[in-house]
Motif scaffolding. Structure first.
Motif, PDB file in Angstrom:
ATOM      1  N   CYS A  18       0.772  -1.343   0.094  1.00 44.15           N
ATOM      2  CA  CYS A  18       0.128   0.129   0.053  1.00 44.15           C
ATOM      3  C   CYS A  18       0.872   1.192   0.116  1.00 44.15           C
ATOM      4  O   CYS A  18       1.674   1.349   0.905  1.00 44.15           O
ATOM      5  CB  CYS A  18      -0.956  -0.047   1.231  1.00 44.15           C
ATOM      6  N   GLU A  20      -0.414   4.169   0.666  1.00 47.51           N
ATOM      7  CA  GLU A  20      -1.056   5.507   1.620  1.00 47.51           C
ATOM      8  C   GLU A  20      -0.092   5.410   2.931  1.00 47.51           C
ATOM      9  O   GLU A  20       0.819   4.672   3.148  1.00 47.51           O
ATOM     10  CB  GLU A  20      -2.411   4.892   2.162  1.00 47.51           C
ATOM     11  N   CYS A  22      -0.867   5.633   6.319  1.00 49.41           N
ATOM     12  CA  CYS A  22      -1.570   5.209   7.710  1.00 49.41           C
ATOM     13  C   CYS A  22      -0.490   4.941   8.518  1.00 49.41           C
ATOM     14  O   CYS A  22       0.148   4.037   8.434  1.00 49.41           O
ATOM     15  CB  CYS A  22      -2.679   4.164   7.576  1.00 49.41           C
ATOM     16  N   PHE A  24      -0.319   3.967  11.635  1.00 51.08           N
ATOM     17  CA  PHE A  24      -0.383   2.468  12.548  1.00 51.08           C
ATOM     18  C   PHE A  24      -0.191   1.481  11.698  1.00 51.08           C
ATOM     19  O   PHE A  24      -0.272   0.157  12.155  1.00 51.08           O
ATOM     20  CB  PHE A  24      -1.632   2.493  13.092  1.00 51.08           C
ATOM     21  N   CYS A  25       0.194   1.658  10.345  1.00 54.11           N
ATOM     22  CA  CYS A  25      -0.245   0.297   9.534  1.00 54.11           C
ATOM     23  C   CYS A  25       1.502  -0.121   8.936  1.00 54.11           C
ATOM     24  O   CYS A  25       1.768   0.461   8.243  1.00 54.11           O
ATOM     25  CB  CYS A  25      -0.996   0.595   8.254  1.00 54.11           C
ATOM     26  N   GLN A  27       1.641  -2.254   6.644  1.00 62.09           N
ATOM     27  CA  GLN A  27       1.522  -2.546   5.312  1.00 62.09           C
ATOM     28  C   GLN A  27       2.000  -1.499   4.426  1.00 62.09           C
ATOM     29  O   GLN A  27       2.046  -1.570   2.981  1.00 62.09           O
ATOM     30  CB  GLN A  27       0.245  -3.091   5.270  1.00 62.09           C
ATOM     31  N   SER A  28       1.990  -0.256   4.901  1.00 62.56           N
ATOM     32  CA  SER A  28       2.301   0.875   4.061  1.00 62.56           C
ATOM     33  C   SER A  28       3.810   0.631   3.488  1.00 62.56           C
ATOM     34  O   SER A  28       4.577   0.385   4.242  1.00 62.56           O
ATOM     35  CB  SER A  28       2.419   2.163   4.785  1.00 62.56           C
ATOM     36  N   SER A  66      -4.514  -5.216   1.246  1.00 58.80           N
ATOM     37  CA  SER A  66      -3.917  -3.827   1.410  1.00 58.80           C
ATOM     38  C   SER A  66      -3.941  -2.900   0.313  1.00 58.80           C
ATOM     39  O   SER A  66      -3.780  -3.559  -0.815  1.00 58.80           O
ATOM     40  CB  SER A  66      -2.354  -4.086   1.814  1.00 58.80           C
ATOM     41  N   ASP A  67      -4.222  -1.679   0.277  1.00 56.06           N
ATOM     42  CA  ASP A  67      -4.029  -0.839  -0.800  1.00 56.06           C
ATOM     43  C   ASP A  67      -5.372   0.074  -0.186  1.00 56.06           C
ATOM     44  O   ASP A  67      -6.165  -0.110   0.434  1.00 56.06           O
ATOM     45  CB  ASP A  67      -4.544  -1.164  -2.169  1.00 56.06           C
ATOM     46  N   LYS A  68      -5.317   1.372  -0.697  1.00 55.01           N
ATOM     47  CA  LYS A  68      -6.361   2.220  -0.426  1.00 55.01           C
ATOM     48  C   LYS A  68      -7.803   1.888  -0.669  1.00 55.01           C
ATOM     49  O   LYS A  68      -8.634   2.028   0.323  1.00 55.01           O
ATOM     50  CB  LYS A  68      -6.078   3.798  -0.981  1.00 55.01           C
ATOM     51  N   HIS A 135      -5.439   9.983   2.513  1.00 55.29           N
ATOM     52  CA  HIS A 135      -7.008  10.085   2.008  1.00 55.29           C
ATOM     53  C   HIS A 135      -7.709  10.555   3.291  1.00 55.29           C
ATOM     54  O   HIS A 135      -7.300  10.494   4.471  1.00 55.29           O
ATOM     55  CB  HIS A 135      -7.251   8.634   1.507  1.00 55.29           C
TER      56      HIS A 135
HETATM   57  S1  SF4 Z   1      -3.451  -0.931   3.968  1.00 54.49           S
HETATM   58 FE1  SF4 Z   1      -5.213   0.392   4.675  1.00 54.49          FE
HETATM   59  S2  SF4 Z   1      -4.273   0.944   6.604  1.00 54.49           S
HETATM   60 FE2  SF4 Z   1      -2.685   0.065   5.789  1.00 54.49          FE
HETATM   61  S3  SF4 Z   1      -1.644   1.856   4.945  1.00 54.49           S
HETATM   62 FE3  SF4 Z   1      -3.028   1.114   3.079  1.00 54.49          FE
HETATM   63  S4  SF4 Z   1      -5.067   2.310   3.333  1.00 54.49           S
HETATM   64 FE4  SF4 Z   1      -3.893   2.664   5.448  1.00 54.49          FE
END
Ligand code: SF4
Length: 280
Positions: A18, A20, A22, A24-25, A27-28, A66-68, A135
């Motif tokens: 991803c 994005e 975020c 806390f994530c 996966q970014s 994962s991804d916006k 976002h």
């Molecule tokens: S996977 Fe979801 S929570 Fe994680 S960075 Fe991407 S949009 Fe944000």
């Protein structure tokens, strides 16, 4: 409230891709966390995970990307997976969790057999800019409204322990109440060293009180689900979450962190004389 405990299993059908931000994530791609990253899980692996989830008593099976939000490619893959799983594991309720989605995309998922859509508000509208700048909270809220418009089951909750105030928590819960979700997953922030966000400051007692508050505010929700961060937040007091209003948990692993073995959860429920829900 139904005191039978609804078990749900999540399956990351792609991971860690991803763009994005975020905070806390893990996966970014921005934070370079040391996690497994892949573009698409092979379909037979997804089927075997679904069968395993069913065997352990899960009723919900959530296909997470994962991804916006949904791209055409992801939408088509999730639909293909959903069609196969309906044949292979018809007893499981299929849930999708694929980020922001339009009404049209949701109707396509519904047509393919996805019954419920999970999209969390994450935190309050007021605090959101502190945890994500790529976002908006409004987009998240709108996706939840689209789920309702599509006539799908809405699953929506958030994360505690991100540095938000108690006022923010109440604000998020009130926003969720407006959306009238069937199930409310509450997560507790699980820190990863690659993330700048400070570790979750909540104590176990505060975590339990937040379950109670969620139950009180979302009094019409069928389920309050304790999702990510359960083991870390409650440790050997996990059995107490049900006294505070939880009636659903995620079993097995989370998206990027390991859960405890399912047999431990089943033993815990048995020792509390709590039955596992056998139908949705
Ligand atoms: S996977 Fe979801 S929570 Fe994680 S960075 Fe991407 S949009 Fe944000």
């Amino acid at each position: 409230m139904d005191k039978k405990i609804f078990l749900c299993s999540i399956c990351n059908i792609n991971s860690g891709t991803c763009n994005e931000d975020c905070k806390f994530c893990s996966q970014s791609v921005r934070y370079k966390a040391d996690i497994e990253r892949f573009k698409q899980k092979p379909i037979d692996k997804i089927i075997s995970e679904a069968k395993m989830a069913r065997k352990t008593g899960a009723l919900g099976f959530c296909l997470v990307t994962s991804d916006k939000g949904l791209t055409e490619k992801t939408l088509s893959f999730v639909c293909d997976v959903a069609k196969v799983l309906q044949k292979e594991t018809p007893e499981l309720r299929l849930i999708a969790c694929n980020g922001t989605a339009s009404l049209e995309q949701l109707l396509t998922l519904k047509e393919a057999g996805v019954k419920a859509y999970n999209h969390n508000l994450e935190t309050s509208k007021e605090f959101y800019h502190n945890i994500c700048t790529t976002h908006s909270w409004d987009e998240r809220y709108e996706t939840c409204q689209n789920v309702n418009k599509a006539g799908m089951v809405l699953i929506s909750g958030g994360i505690f322990g991100l540095g938000e105030t108690q006022e923010d928590r109440v604000s998020m819960l009130n926003s969720l109440k407006e959306l009238n979700p069937t199930s409310v997953p509450i997560n507790f922030y699980h820190h990863n060293d690659a993330l700048e966000l400070k570790p979750n400051p909540l104590t176990t007692d505060e975590g339990l009180e937040l379950i109670k508050l969620t139950r009180e505010v979302l009094s019409d929700a069928q389920r309050i689900m304790v999702a990510g961060g359960r083991e870390l937040m409650f440790g050997d007091r996990q059995n107490e979450i049900f006294n505070y209003g939880a009636n659903s948990i995620i079993v097995g692993n989370y998206l990027t962190t390991s859960g405890r073995v399912v047999s431990k959860d089943l033993e815990m429920l048995e020792s509390l004389n709590l039955e596992v829900a056998k139908k949705v």
